[in-house]
Design a protein around this motif. Structure first.
Motif, PDB file in Angstrom:
ATOM      1  N   ALA A  35      35.931  71.839 -12.972  1.00  0.00           N
ATOM      2  CA  ALA A  35      36.653  72.673 -12.012  1.00  0.00           C
ATOM      3  C   ALA A  35      36.961  71.922 -10.721  1.00  0.00           C
ATOM      4  CB  ALA A  35      35.852  73.939 -11.704  1.00  0.00           C
ATOM      5  N   GLN A  36      36.041  71.071 -10.291  1.00  0.00           N
ATOM      6  CA  GLN A  36      36.234  70.331  -9.048  1.00  0.00           C
ATOM      7  C   GLN A  36      37.207  69.163  -9.200  1.00  0.00           C
ATOM      8  OE1 GLN A  36      34.934  71.348  -6.007  1.00  0.00           O
ATOM      9  NE2 GLN A  36      34.374  73.093  -7.285  1.00  0.00           N
ATOM     10  N   THR A  37      37.240  68.546 -10.376  1.00  0.00           N
ATOM     11  CA  THR A  37      38.015  67.310 -10.540  1.00  0.00           C
ATOM     12  C   THR A  37      39.373  67.480 -11.206  1.00  0.00           C
ATOM     13  OG1 THR A  37      36.924  66.766 -12.644  1.00  0.00           O
ATOM     14  CG2 THR A  37      35.905  65.897 -10.606  1.00  0.00           C
ATOM     15  N   GLY A  39      43.045  68.192 -11.852  1.00  0.00           N
ATOM     16  CA  GLY A  39      44.174  68.250 -10.933  1.00  0.00           C
ATOM     17  C   GLY A  39      43.987  67.398  -9.697  1.00  0.00           C
ATOM     18  N   GLN A  40      42.966  66.577  -9.688  1.00  0.00           N
ATOM     19  CA  GLN A  40      42.681  65.701  -8.542  1.00  0.00           C
ATOM     20  C   GLN A  40      42.670  64.248  -9.001  1.00  0.00           C
ATOM     21  OE1 GLN A  40      42.614  67.169  -5.606  1.00  0.00           O
ATOM     22  NE2 GLN A  40      42.565  69.219  -6.510  1.00  0.00           N
ATOM     23  N   THR A  41      42.563  63.353  -8.047  1.00  0.00           N
ATOM     24  CA  THR A  41      42.418  61.928  -8.329  1.00  0.00           C
ATOM     25  C   THR A  41      40.932  61.614  -8.366  1.00  0.00           C
ATOM     26  OG1 THR A  41      44.505  61.443  -7.212  1.00  0.00           O
ATOM     27  CG2 THR A  41      42.976  59.605  -7.503  1.00  0.00           C
ATOM     28  N   ILE A  42      40.479  60.929  -9.422  1.00  0.00           N
ATOM     29  CA  ILE A  42      39.073  60.561  -9.518  1.00  0.00           C
ATOM     30  C   ILE A  42      38.935  59.043  -9.445  1.00  0.00           C
ATOM     31  CG2 ILE A  42      38.357  62.653 -10.727  1.00  0.00           C
ATOM     32  CD1 ILE A  42      38.378  61.098 -13.351  1.00  0.00           C
ATOM     33  N   LEU A  43      37.856  58.601  -8.814  1.00  0.00           N
ATOM     34  CA  LEU A  43      37.591  57.179  -8.627  1.00  0.00           C
ATOM     35  C   LEU A  43      36.215  56.873  -9.180  1.00  0.00           C
ATOM     36  CD1 LEU A  43      38.425  54.447  -7.303  1.00  0.00           C
ATOM     37  CD2 LEU A  43      37.250  55.266  -5.220  1.00  0.00           C
ATOM     38  N   MET A  44      36.139  55.808  -9.959  1.00  0.00           N
ATOM     39  CA  MET A  44      34.880  55.420 -10.603  1.00  0.00           C
ATOM     40  C   MET A  44      34.770  53.901 -10.673  1.00  0.00           C
ATOM     41  SD  MET A  44      36.121  56.303 -14.492  1.00  0.00           S
ATOM     42  CE  MET A  44      37.328  57.481 -13.931  1.00  0.00           C
ATOM     43  N   ASN A  59      44.173  65.467 -17.254  1.00  0.00           N
ATOM     44  CA  ASN A  59      44.666  66.213 -16.086  1.00  0.00           C
ATOM     45  C   ASN A  59      44.097  65.702 -14.776  1.00  0.00           C
ATOM     46  OD1 ASN A  59      46.135  68.005 -17.842  1.00  0.00           O
ATOM     47  ND2 ASN A  59      44.161  68.971 -18.283  1.00  0.00           N
ATOM     48  N   ARG A  60      43.837  64.399 -14.716  1.00  0.00           N
ATOM     49  CA  ARG A  60      43.347  63.730 -13.518  1.00  0.00           C
ATOM     50  C   ARG A  60      43.910  62.317 -13.509  1.00  0.00           C
ATOM     51  NH1 ARG A  60      37.641  66.111 -15.394  1.00  0.00           N
ATOM     52  NH2 ARG A  60      39.061  67.079 -16.789  1.00  0.00           N
ATOM     53  N   LEU A  61      44.179  61.783 -12.324  1.00  0.00           N
ATOM     54  CA  LEU A  61      44.492  60.374 -12.202  1.00  0.00           C
ATOM     55  C   LEU A  61      43.158  59.642 -12.190  1.00  0.00           C
ATOM     56  CD1 LEU A  61      46.397  57.999 -11.758  1.00  0.00           C
ATOM     57  CD2 LEU A  61      46.317  58.500  -9.292  1.00  0.00           C
ATOM     58  N   ASN A  62      42.907  58.809 -13.214  1.00  0.00           N
ATOM     59  CA  ASN A  62      41.638  58.109 -13.400  1.00  0.00           C
ATOM     60  C   ASN A  62      41.733  56.699 -12.821  1.00  0.00           C
ATOM     61  OD1 ASN A  62      39.780  59.530 -15.883  1.00  0.00           O
ATOM     62  ND2 ASN A  62      41.882  60.229 -15.671  1.00  0.00           N
ATOM     63  N   LEU A  63      41.132  56.487 -11.656  1.00  0.00           N
ATOM     64  CA  LEU A  63      41.154  55.185 -10.997  1.00  0.00           C
ATOM     65  C   LEU A  63      39.820  54.481 -11.195  1.00  0.00           C
ATOM     66  CD1 LEU A  63      42.756  56.197  -7.569  1.00  0.00           C
ATOM     67  CD2 LEU A  63      43.909  55.422  -9.659  1.00  0.00           C
ATOM     68  N   VAL A  64      39.893  53.168 -11.393  1.00  0.00           N
ATOM     69  CA  VAL A  64      38.690  52.350 -11.564  1.00  0.00           C
ATOM     70  C   VAL A  64      38.663  51.317 -10.450  1.00  0.00           C
ATOM     71  CG1 VAL A  64      37.436  50.787 -13.105  1.00  0.00           C
ATOM     72  CG2 VAL A  64      38.777  52.689 -14.059  1.00  0.00           C
TER      73      VAL A  64
END
Length: 165
Positions: A35-37, A39-44, A59-64
């Motif tokens: 629910a929090q992530t 529709g958002q951009t995630i960074l890992m 459904n998230r932009l997955n950034l590394v």
């Protein structure tokens, strides 16, 4: 700039993972994370990406985040080399930047975070990835959810939202 939110689950002794896996089953935490992530951009970091076995979260932009310039990314992941680069990408999309791990990324970027969302599981695990306690002189916590263990959740838990003092 994009709001920067760190999100993780940990045990009483700070364990967040073991051998690139989350060593528990906690359906309500997974639902909260989604629910929090979504529709958002995630960074890992690279290890967190590796724990997904080549499957980006939908459904998230997955950034590394990595300093390596020649790192090959599986489909659905985008390599970035700095927090500023990740923030620009989230801003361009009008999204928050959710930092999802691992421990080195959390430790490196903690000073830049605007908010922390931490699920505390009432158990101890021996793991190879551990978080330091949240510094209560910097962060103020508010319990936003809690529940008891059941058939779908291995442990009693509470979710705490930390904001800067």
């Amino acid at each position: 700039m994009a709001e920067k939110i760190m999100i993780w689950a940990q045990t009483n002794n700070g364990t967040i993972g073991n051998e690139l896996k989350i060593p528990w089953h906690q359906k309500k935490d997974v639902q909260f994370f989604k629910a929090q992530t979504t529709g958002q951009t995630i960074l890992m970091g690279r290890n967190t990406m590796a724990s997904f076995h080549g499957r980006a979260l939908p459904n998230r932009l997955n950034l590394v985040l990595s300093h390596q310039t020649d790192l090959t990314m599986p489909a659905g992941f985008v390599l970035v080399h700095s927090l500023a680069e990740a923030e620009k990408m989230a801003d361009a999309r009008g999204e928050k930047l959710l930092i999802i791990g691992g421990s080195v990324v959390y430790q490196t970027l903690m000073a830049d975070a605007d908010e922390l969302l931490v699920t505390y599981l009432d158990t101890d695990f021996v793991g190879d990835t551990v978080m330091d306690p949240v510094d209560k002189t910097i962060w103020q916590g508010e319990v936003i959810a809690h529940d008891l263990a059941d058939d779908e959740n291995d442990f009693d838990f509470e979710i705490v939202r930390f904001t800067r003092r």
